[in-house]
Write an enzyme that holds these catalytic residues in place. Structure first.
Site, PDB file in Angstrom:
ATOM      1  N   ARG A  56    -162.006  92.578 -46.159  1.00  0.00           N
ATOM      2  CA  ARG A  56    -161.229  91.323 -46.317  1.00  0.00           C
ATOM      3  C   ARG A  56    -161.988  90.106 -46.822  1.00  0.00           C
ATOM      4  NH1 ARG A  56    -160.788  88.232 -42.024  1.00  0.00           N
ATOM      5  NH2 ARG A  56    -161.046  90.098 -40.542  1.00  0.00           N
ATOM      6  N   TYR A  67    -140.258  78.119 -60.097  1.00  0.00           N
ATOM      7  CA  TYR A  67    -139.767  79.280 -59.675  1.00  0.00           C
ATOM      8  C   TYR A  67    -139.067  79.074 -58.225  1.00  0.00           C
ATOM      9  CZ  TYR A  67    -140.485  84.065 -57.790  1.00  0.00           C
ATOM     10  OH  TYR A  67    -140.167  85.304 -57.047  1.00  0.00           O
ATOM     11  N   ASP A  74    -149.437  76.148 -62.108  1.00  0.00           N
ATOM     12  CA  ASP A  74    -148.942  77.557 -62.286  1.00  0.00           C
ATOM     13  C   ASP A  74    -149.058  77.996 -63.729  1.00  0.00           C
ATOM     14  OD1 ASP A  74    -147.679  80.067 -62.402  1.00  0.00           O
ATOM     15  OD2 ASP A  74    -146.650  79.719 -60.746  1.00  0.00           O
ATOM     16  N   LYS A 133    -147.393  89.570 -63.740  1.00  0.00           N
ATOM     17  CA  LYS A 133    -146.772  89.066 -65.123  1.00  0.00           C
ATOM     18  C   LYS A 133    -147.568  89.570 -66.209  1.00  0.00           C
ATOM     19  CE  LYS A 133    -143.441  87.655 -62.468  1.00  0.00           C
ATOM     20  NZ  LYS A 133    -144.167  87.560 -61.241  1.00  0.00           N
TER      21      LYS A 133
END
Length: 385
Positions: A50, A102, A174, A199
């Site tokens: 992690r 978005y 973004d 994407k």
């Protein structure tokens, strides 16, 4: 020492390249949760996956290099990445977001962070005068998309950065639609860059991932703490897949854009189409600004059919282009923003910013252009009332 200057080479050889121990040209998948220590306090650089994993670290180093940032961080999804960045804020702070953004970004602010006393304002970030008025004393972050989702609105990132720097506001961009291959916001004055790596960076509709890149060491320390403390990290295998996909980003984006430019022009000349939103059209909002700050206009197009056509029938008649959420894969995808990607935004807000019931969003893939045009033409003709 690296001997290349162009991003096409960095996509393939950037970050932590290969494996020194074996000579493998690909970074291994370190599929482990923990690491043996040589004694108390004697680690070999890693203790728990992690906190750090060599495969994920290779990806993070690569995206930092591509975006020209200080450090990169890989998360389990684009929304996990956005959530981590918003965690930089505290109760009483306000974030300004682009007027068309978005739906997931709006939802996490409206339904999650607002309950913690973090407020938001929606503004037309392409209008510097309106934006300046929106940057009130409690604003600590400005989060923009350029081009924005789904109306492809272009914001002048460099001009906006002057406003945010003056007011000591974090500028977050973004960059999902453009990728570092087409646009690098940190070089234009942004402090943080986000990607839904699901994407274009992933590019094959086979993984979910998010990336954050920061400009300064101070922000890097904060984001690493948040990433480790909250734990929304990307797994080693998905990190490996994303590195693999990024290697072909340049050639994929060239084909994506080549197809999109032809389709945008075809739609713009089609009498069945009422409006086309694509920054590559000379008549588009922000055309000159986009030319200044990006390599080209990308491969996302939104459009509306005239009243003589039924968009439900249009979606039904498509054969090659799939009706689906997401974007940026090698296959062309189409969606209905108001009922799909942006359904979480209240109808009155959608209508106010221009996300109408007739809006269609097209993610142009890399299929042969003749087949794409034929499919779109057949679907439009078949949807006539």
């Amino acid at each position: 020492m690296k001997h290349y200057q162009k991003i096409e080479s960095s996509l393939i050889h950037g970050g932590i390249y290969g494996d020194e121990r074996t000579g493998a040209v690909n970074i291994p998948i370190y599929q482990t949760s923990t690491y043996q220590q040589d004694g108390l306090g004697k680690m070999r650089g890693y203790e728990y996956s992690r906190t750090g994993n060599p495969t994920r670290e290779s990806l993070e180093s690569l995206i930092a290099e591509l975006e020209k940032g200080e450090a990169g961080f890989a998360f389990a999804s684009g929304m996990a990445a956005i959530t981590a960045v918003l965690t930089l804020l505290k109760t009483g702070d306000r974030v300004v977001i682009s007027s068309n953004v978005y739906g997931g970004t709006f939802r996490v602010l409206d339904k999650i962070f607002q309950s913690f006393g973090i407020n938001y304002t929606i503004a037309d970030t392409s209008n510097l005068e309106e934006l300046s008025h929106a940057l009130t004393a409690d604003v600590k972050m400005l989060l923009i998309e350029s081009p924005a989702n789904p109306l492809l609105t272009v914001t002048d990132i460099e001009a906006v950065s002057f406003l945010t720097r003056e007011k000591n506001i974090l500028l977050v961009v973004d960059n999902t639609f453009m990728t570092p291959y087409l646009q690098r916001p940190l070089e234009l004055g942004a402090d943080i860059v986000l990607h839904s790596a699901t994407k274009y960076l992933g590019g094959h509709s086979d993984l979910i991932a998010g990336l954050v890149i920061v400009k300064t060491q101070k922000l890097a320390e904060k984001l690493h703490f948040i990433q480790n403390a909250t734990g929304g990290i990307l797994q080693p295998f998905d990190s490996f897949l994303l590195i693999r996909s990024i290697k072909s980003l340049g050639v994929r984006m060239q084909r994506h854009v080549e197809n999109a430019e032809i389709i945008a022009d075809w739609l713009n000349k089609n009498e069945a189409v009422a409006s086309v939103y694509y920054p590559g059209l000379p008549t588009a909002q922000g055309y000159e600004i986009n030319r200044k700050q990006a390599k080209n206009a990308g491969a996302m197009i939104s459009f509306e059919l005239t009243a003589e056509y039924d968009i439900k029938k249009f979606f039904e008649k498509l054969k090659l282009v799939a009706l689906a959420e997401s974007l940026g894969g090698v296959e062309s995808l189409v969606c209905h923003p108001s009922s799909m990607t942006h359904a979480s935004i209240p109808k009155e807000i959608r209508e106010r910013v221009g996300i109408t019931e007739n809006l269609i969003r097209l993610s142009v893939g890399i299929e042969h252009i003749d087949d794409l045009i034929h499919d779109l033409h057949s679907a439009i003709e078949g949807s006539k009332k």
